[in-house]
Design an enzyme around this catalytic site. Structure first.
Site, PDB file in Angstrom:
ATOM      1  N   TRP A 130       0.826  -1.211   0.000  1.00 37.12           N
ATOM      2  CA  TRP A 130       0.000   0.000   0.000  1.00 37.12           C
ATOM      3  C   TRP A 130       0.857   1.257   0.000  1.00 37.12           C
ATOM      4  CZ3 TRP A 130      -4.356  -0.419  -2.114  1.00 37.12           C
ATOM      5  CH2 TRP A 130      -5.160  -1.542  -1.920  1.00 37.12           C
ATOM      6  N   ASP A 190      -2.030   6.885   5.937  1.00 36.39           N
ATOM      7  CA  ASP A 190      -3.074   6.018   5.388  1.00 36.39           C
ATOM      8  C   ASP A 190      -3.437   5.036   6.495  1.00 36.39           C
ATOM      9  OD1 ASP A 190      -4.612   4.043   4.245  1.00 36.39           O
ATOM     10  OD2 ASP A 190      -3.259   3.655   2.563  1.00 36.39           O
ATOM     11  N   LYS A 196     -13.123  -1.194   5.918  1.00 35.64           N
ATOM     12  CA  LYS A 196     -12.482  -2.089   6.880  1.00 35.64           C
ATOM     13  C   LYS A 196     -13.082  -1.903   8.274  1.00 35.64           C
ATOM     14  CE  LYS A 196      -9.379  -2.386   3.407  1.00 35.64           C
ATOM     15  NZ  LYS A 196      -8.503  -1.552   2.615  1.00 35.64           N
TER      16      LYS A 196
HETATM   17  C1  LIG Z   1      -7.806  -1.202   1.468  1.00 37.51           C
HETATM   18  C2  LIG Z   1      -6.661  -0.283   1.539  1.00 37.51           C
HETATM   19  C3  LIG Z   1      -6.439   0.717   0.590  1.00 37.51           C
HETATM   20  C4  LIG Z   1      -7.307   0.874  -0.639  1.00 37.51           C
HETATM   21  O1  LIG Z   1      -8.535   1.369  -0.321  1.00 37.51           O
HETATM   22  P1  LIG Z   1      -9.585   1.729  -1.468  1.00 37.51           P
HETATM   23  O2  LIG Z   1     -10.752   2.197  -0.658  1.00 37.51           O
HETATM   24  O3  LIG Z   1      -9.861   0.482  -2.237  1.00 37.51           O
HETATM   25  O4  LIG Z   1      -9.019   2.786  -2.315  1.00 37.51           O
HETATM   26  C5  LIG Z   1      -5.364   1.561   0.753  1.00 37.51           C
HETATM   27  N1  LIG Z   1      -4.545   1.442   1.795  1.00 37.51           N
HETATM   28  C6  LIG Z   1      -4.716   0.488   2.730  1.00 37.51           C
HETATM   29  C7  LIG Z   1      -3.763   0.397   3.879  1.00 37.51           C
HETATM   30  C8  LIG Z   1      -5.782  -0.402   2.629  1.00 37.51           C
HETATM   31  O5  LIG Z   1      -5.958  -1.356   3.566  1.00 37.51           O
END
Ligand SMILES: *Cc1c(COP(=O)(O)O)cnc(C)c1O
Length: 361
Positions: free
Chosen positions: A102, A173, A197
């Site tokens: 990521w 993030d 999540k």
């Molecule tokens: C799931 C995830 C993403 C991507 O998220 P989207 O909503 O599909 O853009 C980015 N970073 C992390 C750490 C994630 O777990």
């Protein structure tokens, strides 16, 4: 009806009581005569829903007044573009910490936009199975911001500490561990995460942005990606994903009723410890993440004999334990045990793993 234990990394399990409430309110939201999906986003009913959701989220996360909470779209993926567009002025550079897949996606997007970025630390030499220890970070004290991913969802690697960046705004993030524990929001410039999540259904993305980082971009930004436009319009410059916003609000109410993030954290620690302890004490299963960097949200594990993987997955499904397969890039197994996964789900998984091991060795 039978509900399984869903270990999906995202979209992930939601609290059952939230789904029941949404079901009960589906056709007629509190006497309005319509579903939340059918309401005007500017009407008084949805205004009440959206304002309550923001207030509850602020209370849960203890967000100081000098931060905006923006309800956006495009997922965390869109934020990987919005962060450099909104925060980076010409002549400036930004630091990124490379912790895995990521983080690399965020780095790639910033590069694509022509941003001037530096990799201040990487855990590549550890195969991304730990977060880079802070004494290896080579940070630029003039950077416009420092970006990191607090939980690498795919490998199951996470930070159990918050980096100290001095005056450099910290951008995180937090998609897969937001709301999993109390954090000191004042240490951050920007926190972002997709909802699917720990927050609610897919389709809405939260960005918590410190006021002084809003509105200073020196490039033209598409309006729907401009933090200043989102802040000024109360996240309603265009039609927001109203139903996802409403469901996120129900999840915030659920989290507050559980005792808030301290209580949720205690339960998350207990669930993860049970599963890691079992894996560590077994010679049949293993986890290869450095112990101090183990994620409390995504527990990855391997079987001693990887030819048994598909049988493991199949038998797990027969036992109502679903979505345990690891990411296609890494293989192995992954149990995502976000806030909504009850301890009983972890207990059921461990009982199944024991039985599978017993039958095979
Ligand atoms: C799931 C995830 C993403 C991507 O998220 P989207 O909503 O599909 O853009 C980015 N970073 C992390 C750490 C994630 O777990």
């Amino acid at each position: 009806m039978s509900r399984c234990y869903n270990f999906s990394p995202g979209p992930a399990a939601l609290p059952e009581s939230v789904l029941e409430q949404a079901r009960d309110e589906m056709l007629d939201w509190r006497g309005s005569g319509m579903s939340v999906m059918e309401m005007s986003h500017r009407g008084k009913d949805f205004t009440a829903i959206s304002e309550k959701a923001e207030a509850d989220f602020r209370q849960l996360m203890q967000i100081p007044d000098n931060y905006k909470v923006l309800f956006m779209q495009g997922g965390a993926t869109a934020q990987t573009a919005m962060v450099p567009m909104n925060l980076l002025r010409s002549g400036q550079s930004a630091d990124y910490i490379d912790t895995g897949i990521w983080a690399q996606k965020a780095i790639k997007e910033a590069n694509k936009l022509g941003a001037n970025i530096r990799i201040a630390a990487t855990s590549e030499s550890d195969n991304f199975m730990k977060v880079p220890s802070f004494d290896t970070w080579e940070c630029d004290s003039d950077a416009a911001y420092l970006h990191y991913v607090s939980n690498e969802t795919i490998a199951g690697v996470g930070f159990n500490w918050i980096p100290e960046t001095g005056g450099v705004p910290l951008v995180c993030d937090m998609s897969s561990d937001i709301m999993s524990r109390p954090i000191d929001v004042s240490k951050f410039g920007v926190i972002y995460g997709g909802a699917q999540k720990n927050i609610g259904p897919a389709g809405i993305t939260l960005a918590v942005v410190r006021d002084d980082l809003i509105g200073h971009a020196d490039q033209a930004i598409p309006s729907v990606m401009d933090y200043a436009v989102a802040a000024k319009s109360g996240s309603m410059y265009n039609t927001p994903p109203t139903y996802s916003w409403y469901l996120a609000g129900l999840v915030f109410e659920w989290a507050l009723a559980k005792g808030g993030l301290a209580a949720i954290d205690a339960l998350n620690q207990k669930k993860a410890a049970k599963l890691y302890d079992y894996i560590d004490n077994s010679s049949f299963y293993s986890n290869v993440v450095s112990p101090e960097s183990r994620s409390l949200m995504n527990v990855t594990f391997l079987l001693a004999d990887d030819s048994l993987e598909s049988e493991f997955i199949k038998q797990a499904v027969d036992n109502q334990l679903v979505n345990l397969n690891g990411h296609r890039l890494l293989g192995g197994m992954r149990a995502s045990i976000y806030n909504a996964m009850p301890e009983a789900g972890v207990d059921a998984l461990i009982a199944f793993m024991k039985e599978f091991e017993r039958a095979k060795v």
